[in-house]
Design a protein around this motif. Structure first.
Motif, PDB file in Angstrom:
ATOM      1  N   VAL A  15      33.373 -59.465  16.681  1.00 42.79           N
ATOM      2  CA  VAL A  15      34.252 -58.300  16.822  1.00 42.79           C
ATOM      3  C   VAL A  15      33.534 -56.980  16.555  1.00 42.79           C
ATOM      4  CG1 VAL A  15      36.382 -59.559  16.299  1.00 42.79           C
ATOM      5  CG2 VAL A  15      35.029 -58.587  14.422  1.00 42.79           C
ATOM      6  N   HIS A  16      32.206 -56.960  16.657  1.00 36.78           N
ATOM      7  CA  HIS A  16      31.417 -55.737  16.420  1.00 36.78           C
ATOM      8  C   HIS A  16      31.550 -55.247  14.971  1.00 36.78           C
ATOM      9  CE1 HIS A  16      30.411 -55.191  20.686  1.00 36.78           C
ATOM     10  NE2 HIS A  16      31.630 -55.619  20.922  1.00 36.78           N
ATOM     11  N   SER A  17      31.593 -56.186  14.043  1.00 37.96           N
ATOM     12  CA  SER A  17      31.702 -55.847  12.620  1.00 37.96           C
ATOM     13  C   SER A  17      30.334 -55.985  11.965  1.00 37.96           C
ATOM     14  CB  SER A  17      32.686 -56.785  11.926  1.00 37.96           C
ATOM     15  OG  SER A  17      32.130 -58.100  11.821  1.00 37.96           O
ATOM     16  N   ALA A  18      30.306 -55.844  10.651  1.00 39.55           N
ATOM     17  CA  ALA A  18      29.081 -56.083   9.877  1.00 39.55           C
ATOM     18  C   ALA A  18      29.283 -57.253   8.925  1.00 39.55           C
ATOM     19  CB  ALA A  18      28.688 -54.830   9.112  1.00 39.55           C
ATOM     20  N   ARG A  19      30.256 -58.127   9.204  1.00 36.84           N
ATOM     21  CA  ARG A  19      30.571 -59.247   8.330  1.00 36.84           C
ATOM     22  C   ARG A  19      29.714 -60.466   8.655  1.00 36.84           C
ATOM     23  NH1 ARG A  19      35.519 -56.789   9.106  1.00 36.84           N
ATOM     24  NH2 ARG A  19      35.990 -58.004  10.961  1.00 36.84           N
ATOM     25  N   VAL A  20      29.207 -61.098   7.598  1.00 34.27           N
ATOM     26  CA  VAL A  20      28.367 -62.281   7.738  1.00 34.27           C
ATOM     27  C   VAL A  20      29.034 -63.443   7.011  1.00 34.27           C
ATOM     28  CG1 VAL A  20      26.098 -63.290   7.265  1.00 34.27           C
ATOM     29  CG2 VAL A  20      26.298 -60.843   7.801  1.00 34.27           C
ATOM     30  N   GLY A  21      29.165 -64.564   7.687  1.00 31.24           N
ATOM     31  CA  GLY A  21      29.724 -65.759   7.074  1.00 31.24           C
ATOM     32  C   GLY A  21      28.665 -66.821   6.897  1.00 31.24           C
ATOM     33  N   THR A  22      29.024 -67.891   6.211  1.00 31.60           N
ATOM     34  CA  THR A  22      28.094 -68.992   5.992  1.00 31.60           C
ATOM     35  C   THR A  22      28.710 -70.296   6.486  1.00 31.60           C
ATOM     36  OG1 THR A  22      28.940 -69.390   3.753  1.00 31.60           O
ATOM     37  CG2 THR A  22      27.064 -67.887   3.978  1.00 31.60           C
ATOM     38  N   VAL A  23      27.856 -71.224   6.829  1.00 31.29           N
ATOM     39  CA  VAL A  23      28.297 -72.536   7.278  1.00 31.29           C
ATOM     40  C   VAL A  23      27.361 -73.569   6.671  1.00 31.29           C
ATOM     41  CG1 VAL A  23      26.902 -72.472   9.395  1.00 31.29           C
ATOM     42  CG2 VAL A  23      28.937 -73.905   9.299  1.00 31.29           C
ATOM     43  N   GLU A  24      27.893 -74.744   6.388  1.00 30.27           N
ATOM     44  CA  GLU A  24      27.099 -75.829   5.825  1.00 30.27           C
ATOM     45  C   GLU A  24      27.264 -77.072   6.682  1.00 30.27           C
ATOM     46  OE1 GLU A  24      28.219 -76.492   1.806  1.00 30.27           O
ATOM     47  OE2 GLU A  24      27.718 -74.455   1.146  1.00 30.27           O
ATOM     48  N   ALA A  25      26.324 -77.971   6.561  1.00 26.52           N
ATOM     49  CA  ALA A  25      26.424 -79.245   7.273  1.00 26.52           C
ATOM     50  C   ALA A  25      27.726 -79.935   6.880  1.00 26.52           C
ATOM     51  CB  ALA A  25      25.228 -80.123   6.935  1.00 26.52           C
ATOM     52  N   GLY A  26      28.429 -80.433   7.869  1.00 24.76           N
ATOM     53  CA  GLY A  26      29.686 -81.112   7.595  1.00 24.76           C
ATOM     54  C   GLY A  26      30.900 -80.223   7.726  1.00 24.76           C
ATOM     55  N   ASP A  27      30.703 -78.897   7.731  1.00 26.60           N
ATOM     56  CA  ASP A  27      31.830 -77.988   7.920  1.00 26.60           C
ATOM     57  C   ASP A  27      32.426 -78.177   9.306  1.00 26.60           C
ATOM     58  OD1 ASP A  27      31.454 -76.940   5.444  1.00 26.60           O
ATOM     59  OD2 ASP A  27      30.675 -75.000   6.120  1.00 26.60           O
ATOM     60  N   SER A  81      39.594 -67.887  13.911  1.00 24.88           N
ATOM     61  CA  SER A  81      40.456 -67.056  13.085  1.00 24.88           C
ATOM     62  C   SER A  81      39.650 -66.132  12.176  1.00 24.88           C
ATOM     63  CB  SER A  81      41.386 -67.933  12.239  1.00 24.88           C
ATOM     64  OG  SER A  81      40.625 -68.764  11.370  1.00 24.88           O
ATOM     65  N   GLU A  82      38.394 -66.500  11.884  1.00 20.71           N
ATOM     66  CA  GLU A  82      37.556 -65.698  11.009  1.00 20.71           C
ATOM     67  C   GLU A  82      36.641 -64.816  11.850  1.00 20.71           C
ATOM     68  OE1 GLU A  82      34.800 -66.212   6.998  1.00 20.71           O
ATOM     69  OE2 GLU A  82      35.353 -67.951   8.192  1.00 20.71           O
ATOM     70  N   GLU A  83      36.795 -63.496  11.710  1.00 21.34           N
ATOM     71  CA  GLU A  83      36.032 -62.554  12.528  1.00 21.34           C
ATOM     72  C   GLU A  83      34.695 -62.250  11.861  1.00 21.34           C
ATOM     73  OE1 GLU A  83      38.830 -59.361  12.882  1.00 21.34           O
ATOM     74  OE2 GLU A  83      39.843 -60.312  14.581  1.00 21.34           O
ATOM     75  N   LEU A  84      33.621 -62.609  12.547  1.00 20.94           N
ATOM     76  CA  LEU A  84      32.269 -62.481  12.008  1.00 20.94           C
ATOM     77  C   LEU A  84      31.331 -61.984  13.096  1.00 20.94           C
ATOM     78  CD1 LEU A  84      31.984 -66.022  10.349  1.00 20.94           C
ATOM     79  CD2 LEU A  84      32.435 -63.887   9.123  1.00 20.94           C
ATOM     80  N   ASP A  85      30.245 -61.335  12.681  1.00 17.02           N
ATOM     81  CA  ASP A  85      29.182 -60.996  13.619  1.00 17.02           C
ATOM     82  C   ASP A  85      27.829 -61.438  13.101  1.00 17.02           C
ATOM     83  OD1 ASP A  85      30.164 -59.200  16.081  1.00 17.02           O
ATOM     84  OD2 ASP A  85      31.476 -58.911  14.362  1.00 17.02           O
ATOM     85  N   GLY A  86      27.843 -62.210  12.014  1.00 18.90           N
ATOM     86  CA  GLY A  86      26.650 -62.838  11.503  1.00 18.90           C
ATOM     87  C   GLY A  86      27.023 -64.179  10.915  1.00 18.90           C
ATOM     88  N   LEU A  87      26.179 -65.178  11.128  1.00 13.25           N
ATOM     89  CA  LEU A  87      26.446 -66.514  10.616  1.00 13.25           C
ATOM     90  C   LEU A  87      25.148 -67.060  10.034  1.00 13.25           C
ATOM     91  CD1 LEU A  87      28.710 -68.609  10.390  1.00 13.25           C
ATOM     92  CD2 LEU A  87      27.969 -69.542  12.588  1.00 13.25           C
ATOM     93  N   LEU A  88      25.226 -67.580   8.818  1.00 15.57           N
ATOM     94  CA  LEU A  88      24.045 -68.014   8.073  1.00 15.57           C
ATOM     95  C   LEU A  88      24.228 -69.448   7.616  1.00 15.57           C
ATOM     96  CD1 LEU A  88      22.229 -65.955   5.367  1.00 15.57           C
ATOM     97  CD2 LEU A  88      22.965 -68.264   4.815  1.00 15.57           C
ATOM     98  N   ILE A 136      16.014 -71.679   6.264  1.00 14.22           N
ATOM     99  CA  ILE A 136      17.346 -71.077   6.235  1.00 14.22           C
ATOM    100  C   ILE A 136      17.440 -70.258   7.517  1.00 14.22           C
ATOM    101  CG2 ILE A 136      18.926 -69.542   5.010  1.00 14.22           C
ATOM    102  CD1 ILE A 136      17.243 -70.007   2.495  1.00 14.22           C
ATOM    103  N   THR A 137      18.530 -70.385   8.258  1.00 12.21           N
ATOM    104  CA  THR A 137      18.637 -69.703   9.539  1.00 12.21           C
ATOM    105  C   THR A 137      19.889 -68.837   9.596  1.00 12.21           C
ATOM    106  OG1 THR A 137      19.720 -71.652  10.475  1.00 12.21           O
ATOM    107  CG2 THR A 137      17.346 -71.446  10.819  1.00 12.21           C
ATOM    108  N   ALA A 138      19.885 -67.909  10.548  1.00 13.84           N
ATOM    109  CA  ALA A 138      21.044 -67.045  10.756  1.00 13.84           C
ATOM    110  C   ALA A 138      21.028 -66.526  12.186  1.00 13.84           C
ATOM    111  CB  ALA A 138      21.042 -65.878   9.768  1.00 13.84           C
ATOM    112  N   ALA A 139      22.194 -66.148  12.661  1.00 16.20           N
ATOM    113  CA  ALA A 139      22.340 -65.523  13.973  1.00 16.20           C
ATOM    114  C   ALA A 139      23.233 -64.306  13.808  1.00 16.20           C
ATOM    115  CB  ALA A 139      22.963 -66.508  14.968  1.00 16.20           C
ATOM    116  N   ALA A 140      22.894 -63.216  14.501  1.00 17.59           N
ATOM    117  CA  ALA A 140      23.671 -61.975  14.381  1.00 17.59           C
ATOM    118  C   ALA A 140      23.920 -61.357  15.746  1.00 17.59           C
ATOM    119  CB  ALA A 140      22.951 -60.981  13.473  1.00 17.59           C
ATOM    120  N   HIS A 141      25.091 -60.747  15.870  1.00 13.78           N
ATOM    121  CA  HIS A 141      25.513 -60.016  17.066  1.00 13.78           C
ATOM    122  C   HIS A 141      25.458 -58.536  16.727  1.00 13.78           C
ATOM    123  CE1 HIS A 141      29.142 -58.201  19.224  1.00 13.78           C
ATOM    124  NE2 HIS A 141      28.280 -58.462  20.209  1.00 13.78           N
ATOM    125  N   ALA A 142      24.535 -57.802  17.371  1.00 17.67           N
ATOM    126  CA  ALA A 142      24.306 -56.406  16.996  1.00 17.67           C
ATOM    127  C   ALA A 142      24.458 -55.485  18.191  1.00 17.67           C
ATOM    128  CB  ALA A 142      22.911 -56.245  16.383  1.00 17.67           C
TER     129      ALA A 142
END
Length: 245
Positions: free
Chosen positions: A65-77, A83-90, A120-126
């Motif tokens: 959504v063109h935000s600056a919010r970063v979320g996290t995810v783990e194996a098994g999630d 529903s969760e608006e994010l532009d970074g995922l780690l 450790i990896t991450a992806a971002a929408h900028a």
């Protein structure tokens, strides 16, 4: 124009199974929010996972959504349901493959050495708003908080400074915050160079930057909203061989 033997628009393999890639228009639209048939999109995502060598449904996407919010995810999630608006995922467990979807904005993929070995990896929408809002700095902060060291980032194909025309007032405001964004279109009007701005910011954050060439507006092998507002979205991907689990 990009293209790799395994069908990705661009792909690179690093140490200990690290893989970074970008799809192109050939892989089809991978977004569920652009009016495409959802079953067709799901089918393309499954074919992409097969080419990546990961299990079906393993890829994690964001509701961008063109935000600056970063979320996290783990194996098994469970996959993010939108529903969760994010532009970074780690992910501190690089076995979980991450995706960012774009069609002119910057896809930025990250990898850092984990404290116990591996990645450790991450992806971002900028896009312009996210870049100026701090999405890259927030992603870097998340990687460092997770113990990551030796940070690297891959800036993928995006609209270039020769093509990203903006009003003069918008250019002045953006460049007042990030001067390296300043550019001029090939037809002589004010523009922004998102990739140059992102590279400069990441450099100041002590991140090693890799830039993948390609302008989305100029290259028909990539989707571009500026060229075709009804287009699909291509993906930036980061994962390891462990993602098959």
């Amino acid at each position: 124009m990009g293209g790799s033997p395994d069908g990705f628009w661009w792909r690179e393999e690093g140490a200990e199974g690290l893989r970074v890639a970008f799809t192109g228009a050939e892989a089809g639209n991978l977004a569920l929010n652009v009016g495409d048939d959802s079953a067709a999109v799901t089918g393309r995502r499954r074919r992409l996972e097969e080419r990546m060598g990961v299990r079906p449904g393993a890829l994690r996407f964001m509701n961008q959504v063109h935000s600056a919010r970063v979320g996290t995810v783990e194996a098994g999630d469970a996959p993010i349901d939108g529903s969760e608006e994010l532009d970074g995922l780690l992910c501190a467990d690089a076995g979980v493959p991450l995706a960012v979807l774009v069609a002119d904005c910057l896809p930025v993929l990250f990898a850092a050495r984990a404290p116990g070995g591996g990645w450790i990896t991450a992806a971002a929408h900028a896009g312009r708003r996210g870049l100026l809002g701090g999405i890259l700095a927030n992603t870097v902060a998340g990687l460092e908080a997770a113990g990551g060291t030796g940070l690297q980032a891959w800036i993928g194909p995006s609209i270039c400074g020769r093509c990203y025309e903006v009003p003069a007032a918008m250019q002045a405001e953006a460049c007042g915050q990030l001067p390296e964004l300043a550019a001029e279109t090939s037809w002589g009007t004010p523009a922004l160079d998102l990739a140059a701005g992102a590279a400069a910011e990441l450099g100041r954050l002590d991140v090693r930057v890799h830039r993948v060439a390609g302008c989305t507006r100029e290259d028909p092998g990539l989707f571009s909203y500026r060229r075709d507002s009804g287009c699909g979205r291509f993906a930036g991907l980061v994962w390891t061989g462990q993602g098959a689990r």
